[in-house]
Design a protein around this motif. Structure first.
Motif, PDB file in Angstrom:
ATOM      1  N   MET A  73      -0.558  13.713  -4.401  1.00 39.79           N
ATOM      2  CA  MET A  73       0.554  12.754  -4.344  1.00 39.79           C
ATOM      3  C   MET A  73       0.938  12.444  -2.896  1.00 39.79           C
ATOM      4  SD  MET A  73       3.465  15.270  -5.955  1.00 39.79           S
ATOM      5  CE  MET A  73       4.795  14.098  -5.967  1.00 39.79           C
ATOM      6  N   THR A  74       0.829  13.415  -2.016  1.00 40.68           N
ATOM      7  CA  THR A  74       1.133  13.170  -0.602  1.00 40.68           C
ATOM      8  C   THR A  74       0.164  12.142  -0.031  1.00 40.68           C
ATOM      9  OG1 THR A  74       2.014  15.377  -0.278  1.00 40.68           O
ATOM     10  CG2 THR A  74       1.189  14.263   1.679  1.00 40.68           C
ATOM     11  N   GLU A  75      -1.122  12.331  -0.315  1.00 38.83           N
ATOM     12  CA  GLU A  75      -2.122  11.386   0.204  1.00 38.83           C
ATOM     13  C   GLU A  75      -1.873   9.985  -0.356  1.00 38.83           C
ATOM     14  OE1 GLU A  75      -5.032  15.203   0.391  1.00 38.83           O
ATOM     15  OE2 GLU A  75      -5.569  13.629  -1.019  1.00 38.83           O
ATOM     16  N   ALA A  81       2.015   3.846   2.196  1.00 41.01           N
ATOM     17  CA  ALA A  81       2.859   3.565   3.358  1.00 41.01           C
ATOM     18  C   ALA A  81       2.049   3.105   4.561  1.00 41.01           C
ATOM     19  CB  ALA A  81       3.671   4.806   3.709  1.00 41.01           C
ATOM     20  N   SER A  82       0.740   3.389   4.569  1.00 42.37           N
ATOM     21  CA  SER A  82      -0.084   2.953   5.708  1.00 42.37           C
ATOM     22  C   SER A  82      -1.027   1.816   5.305  1.00 42.37           C
ATOM     23  CB  SER A  82      -0.868   4.140   6.270  1.00 42.37           C
ATOM     24  OG  SER A  82      -1.678   4.709   5.254  1.00 42.37           O
ATOM     25  N   GLU A  83      -0.823   1.313   4.100  1.00 40.66           N
ATOM     26  CA  GLU A  83      -1.597   0.180   3.590  1.00 40.66           C
ATOM     27  C   GLU A  83      -3.091   0.465   3.563  1.00 40.66           C
ATOM     28  OE1 GLU A  83      -0.164  -3.083   5.937  1.00 40.66           O
ATOM     29  OE2 GLU A  83       1.896  -2.532   5.474  1.00 40.66           O
ATOM     30  N   LYS A  84      -3.433   1.665   3.100  1.00 44.86           N
ATOM     31  CA  LYS A  84      -4.841   2.045   2.948  1.00 44.86           C
ATOM     32  C   LYS A  84      -5.084   2.414   1.483  1.00 44.86           C
ATOM     33  CE  LYS A  84      -5.603   3.744   7.627  1.00 44.86           C
ATOM     34  NZ  LYS A  84      -5.793   2.415   8.159  1.00 44.86           N
ATOM     35  N   SER A  85      -6.344   2.350   1.069  1.00 44.69           N
ATOM     36  CA  SER A  85      -6.606   2.694  -0.327  1.00 44.69           C
ATOM     37  C   SER A  85      -6.987   4.164  -0.472  1.00 44.69           C
ATOM     38  CB  SER A  85      -7.713   1.810  -0.906  1.00 44.69           C
ATOM     39  OG  SER A  85      -8.889   2.000  -0.161  1.00 44.69           O
ATOM     40  N   GLN A  86      -7.425   4.776   0.599  1.00 46.10           N
ATOM     41  CA  GLN A  86      -7.910   6.159   0.504  1.00 46.10           C
ATOM     42  C   GLN A  86      -7.528   6.911   1.775  1.00 46.10           C
ATOM     43  OE1 GLN A  86      -9.960   7.059  -2.243  1.00 46.10           O
ATOM     44  NE2 GLN A  86      -9.596   9.137  -1.553  1.00 46.10           N
ATOM     45  N   LEU A  87      -7.062   8.131   1.624  1.00 49.96           N
ATOM     46  CA  LEU A  87      -6.734   8.953   2.796  1.00 49.96           C
ATOM     47  C   LEU A  87      -7.157  10.382   2.548  1.00 49.96           C
ATOM     48  CD1 LEU A  87      -3.104   8.105   4.002  1.00 49.96           C
ATOM     49  CD2 LEU A  87      -5.266   7.520   5.106  1.00 49.96           C
ATOM     50  N   VAL A  93      -2.480   8.270  10.689  1.00 50.35           N
ATOM     51  CA  VAL A  93      -2.192   6.917  10.200  1.00 50.35           C
ATOM     52  C   VAL A  93      -0.804   6.459  10.631  1.00 50.35           C
ATOM     53  CG1 VAL A  93      -3.716   6.812   8.186  1.00 50.35           C
ATOM     54  CG2 VAL A  93      -1.489   7.949   7.975  1.00 50.35           C
ATOM     55  N   TRP A  94      -0.689   5.159  10.863  1.00 58.33           N
ATOM     56  CA  TRP A  94       0.621   4.566  11.124  1.00 58.33           C
ATOM     57  C   TRP A  94       1.307   4.331   9.787  1.00 58.33           C
ATOM     58  CZ3 TRP A  94       3.025   4.544  15.578  1.00 58.33           C
ATOM     59  CH2 TRP A  94       2.272   4.654  16.750  1.00 58.33           C
ATOM     60  N   VAL A  95       2.436   4.964   9.622  1.00 59.17           N
ATOM     61  CA  VAL A  95       3.135   4.931   8.339  1.00 59.17           C
ATOM     62  C   VAL A  95       4.378   4.057   8.443  1.00 59.17           C
ATOM     63  CG1 VAL A  95       4.521   6.426   6.861  1.00 59.17           C
ATOM     64  CG2 VAL A  95       2.258   7.176   7.605  1.00 59.17           C
ATOM     65  N   ASN A  96       4.572   3.178   7.467  1.00 60.86           N
ATOM     66  CA  ASN A  96       5.828   2.411   7.392  1.00 60.86           C
ATOM     67  C   ASN A  96       6.904   3.293   6.774  1.00 60.86           C
ATOM     68  OD1 ASN A  96       4.693  -0.060   8.323  1.00 60.86           O
ATOM     69  ND2 ASN A  96       3.745  -0.304   6.306  1.00 60.86           N
ATOM     70  N   VAL A  97       8.008   3.397   7.460  1.00 59.73           N
ATOM     71  CA  VAL A  97       9.069   4.318   7.028  1.00 59.73           C
ATOM     72  C   VAL A  97      10.026   3.595   6.074  1.00 59.73           C
ATOM     73  CG1 VAL A  97      10.997   5.734   7.859  1.00 59.73           C
ATOM     74  CG2 VAL A  97       8.865   5.595   9.184  1.00 59.73           C
ATOM     75  N   ASP A  98      10.305   4.201   4.932  1.00 61.56           N
ATOM     76  CA  ASP A  98      11.247   3.588   3.985  1.00 61.56           C
ATOM     77  C   ASP A  98      12.687   3.893   4.361  1.00 61.56           C
ATOM     78  OD1 ASP A  98       9.474   2.348   1.966  1.00 61.56           O
ATOM     79  OD2 ASP A  98       8.701   4.387   1.844  1.00 61.56           O
ATOM     80  N   ILE A  99      12.952   5.152   4.727  1.00 67.01           N
ATOM     81  CA  ILE A  99      14.321   5.546   5.123  1.00 67.01           C
ATOM     82  C   ILE A  99      14.226   6.484   6.330  1.00 67.01           C
ATOM     83  CG2 ILE A  99      16.364   6.928   4.476  1.00 67.01           C
ATOM     84  CD1 ILE A  99      16.385   4.325   2.955  1.00 67.01           C
ATOM     85  N   LEU A 100      15.083   6.229   7.319  1.00 67.17           N
ATOM     86  CA  LEU A 100      15.260   7.188   8.422  1.00 67.17           C
ATOM     87  C   LEU A 100      16.698   7.682   8.347  1.00 67.17           C
ATOM     88  CD1 LEU A 100      14.373   8.578  11.114  1.00 67.17           C
ATOM     89  CD2 LEU A 100      15.356   6.591  12.284  1.00 67.17           C
TER      90      LEU A 100
END
Ligand SMILES: CC(C)[C@H](C(=O)O)[C@@H](O)C(=O)O
Length: 484
Positions: A73-75, A81-87, A93-100
């Motif tokens: 689930m973490t991957e 969040a990084s707009e990738k299909s597989q990690l 990875v550059w991650v888009n943050v939902d909440i800070l």
């Protein structure tokens, strides 16, 4: 399914099975996970949040992208969040943050870095995704602590921040309708914790939000300054430790016992830069509160975990963490000769409504037999809502009494203003701070030297049941002593 399997006996009554890397996942339903470290934190302690929820229907398949190899689930969350299909673990990875989230201790520093790096007139990336929660050093006359809250207020006004839970009148927290209290409980309470999202916070206990099926971790103020300007952060995908908690929870245990068991097993550094995923019948359901739509995320059947720990919760006994580390695990009954000076029930880990209901239920059983607390017992609700719950919700089986009535009859101190100051010392005038070298049983999260004030103080971390039982005897006490 081939697995390297090495059973480990961790107490006379509990066998924990640990399975090492390369194993296939079980199909049990994922319920919570917490990620308990960041590059900028040296020490991390993991926590589990007690959650109750409606029965979940059959586990859904992956909700994120086209899955080629099984993902945890973490991957999956980081892939979205990084707009990738597989990690895979180890990838950056550059991650888009939902909440800070930030609070009064770290907010001023993070805002300062943001301004220095992005310019005096810069605007935060999203005024609705920054959540600012004063909660640490609030009810104090310490000028520097008060100034920190003023800095938060000025910044939030300038930046038009939607979620700033301000406190202007520290003389009476109830005069401040916006004030919440302890950030980790307030985040969940106000609906900022949503499955599948990425929540970062300038506090090492931010990982508790993982209980809502999201990726949550503490970050330092430099990272937070960067997120403020860009809404992104470069993260290394962590490997996952999986904790399978099965078995019926005995009525003398609470979630705190489970996490003390786990920390005792893996040590305080055992999940550094790792994700922790909690599954199994004991923790398989959770509650969520948000007005924003969300989709739960579960690990795939073929996801790879670094290791797996299995616990039969029905065989666990009430635990404590002895001074001076949360991983210094012992059975509560092994410490029955330890005389204590005080008890503290509060903080992000032990100050929720459920924690006070548990303590009240315990006192209720006892004071009907004429028992009152033998040592000062401090009660610090995590949030203003928890405080109101204590004063309004009837405790089952009490004939309509509230927690506050039961606490008063048991001889406890009056429930205090919501905050988490005493959990980490705080200024000297902080309510319930340990200003003397005393011994305290506490439901808080850490017991390092000096943690609650005096550097020679001794803190035994424990569940609200164990804390209540200890308050009634004046010694560290296994709650089962009162249940027989
Ligand atoms: C003040 C803050 C940086 C700190 C942390 O992040 O751990 C505190 O919340 C704690 O519990 O020690």
């Amino acid at each position: 399914m081939t697995m390297a399997s090495s059973p480990v006996v961790v107490s006379s009554s509990l066998v924990v099975e640990k399975k090492d890397a390369g194993l296939s996942a079980f199909r049990s339903q994922a319920a919570t996970f917490a990620f308990s470290a960041s590059a900028s934190k040296k020490r991390a302690s993991a926590k589990i949040v007690s959650v109750m929820a409606p029965q979940q229907s059959e586990r859904k398949p992956s909700t994120t992208g086209a899955v080629k190899t099984g993902m945890t689930m973490t991957e999956k969350i980081l892939a979205r969040a990084s707009e990738k299909s597989q990690l895979s673990p180890g990838e950056n990875v550059w991650v888009n943050v939902d909440i800070l989230m930030t609070h009064d201790v770290c907010g001023p520093g993070a805002f300062g870095i943001f301004k220095k790096e992005f310019g005096e007139n810069a605007k935060v990336w999203d005024s609705e995704k920054l959540v600012v929660i004063p909660d640490h050093y609030i009810f104090t006359n310490d000028e520097r602590a008060n100034r920190n809250v003023d800095i938060l207020r000025d910044f939030c006004t300038e930046q038009n921040i939607k979620y700033f839970y301000d406190i202007k009148d520290i003389g009476d927290f109830r005069a401040n309708p916006d004030y919440k209290g302890v950030c980790h409980v307030a985040l969940a309470q106000e609906g900022h914790c949503r499955p599948g999202e990425v929540l970062l916070g300038t506090d090492s206990h931010t990982c508790t939000a993982g209980a809502f099926g999201q990726f949550a971790t503490g970050i330092g103020i430099t990272d937070a300054g960067f997120v403020l300007g860009t809404g992104k952060l470069l993260l290394k995908v962590p490997p996952t430790l999986r904790f399978v908690m099965d078995g019926e929870m005995p009525d003398y245990l609470l979630a705190k016992d489970l996490i003390l068991q786990i920390i005792g097993e893996i040590s305080v550094a055992g999940a550094t830069y790792k994700a922790m995923e909690f599954v199994g019948s004991t923790v398989e359901s959770l509650t969520d509160k948000t007005s924003v739509p969300y989709e739960p995320v579960y690990s795939d059947g073929q996801a790879r975990f670094l290791s797996e720990y299995r616990f039969d919760v029905s065989k666990l006994e009430p635990l404590v963490a002895k001074p001076h580390s949360p991983d210094n695990r012992a059975l509560a009954r092994e410490c029955k000769d330890v005389k204590i000076d005080r008890v503290y029930i509060g903080s992000c880990t032990g100050g929720k409504t459920e924690d006070f209901m548990a303590a009240a239920k315990f006192f209720l059983l006892r004071y009907e037999m004429g028992k009152k607390v033998k040592v000062p017992t401090f009660l610090v609700p995590a949030t203003q809502k928890v405080w109101m719950d204590i004063y309004s919700i009837p405790v089952p089986g009490s004939g309509g009494k509230t927690c506050s009535q039961i606490f008063e009859e048991a001889g406890c101190d009056t429930p205090a203003s919501p905050n988490c100051g005493a959990c980490l010392g705080g200024p000297r005038d902080t309510y319930a701070r340990m200003n003397e070298p005393q011994v305290c049983v506490s439901t808080t999260n850490r017991n390092f030297p000096g943690r609650m004030g005096h550097k020679e103080g001794q803190i035994y971390l424990a569940s609200p049941y164990t804390a209540a039982a200890s308050a009634l005897t004046g010694f560290v006490t296994d709650p089962r002593e009162f249940l027989q």
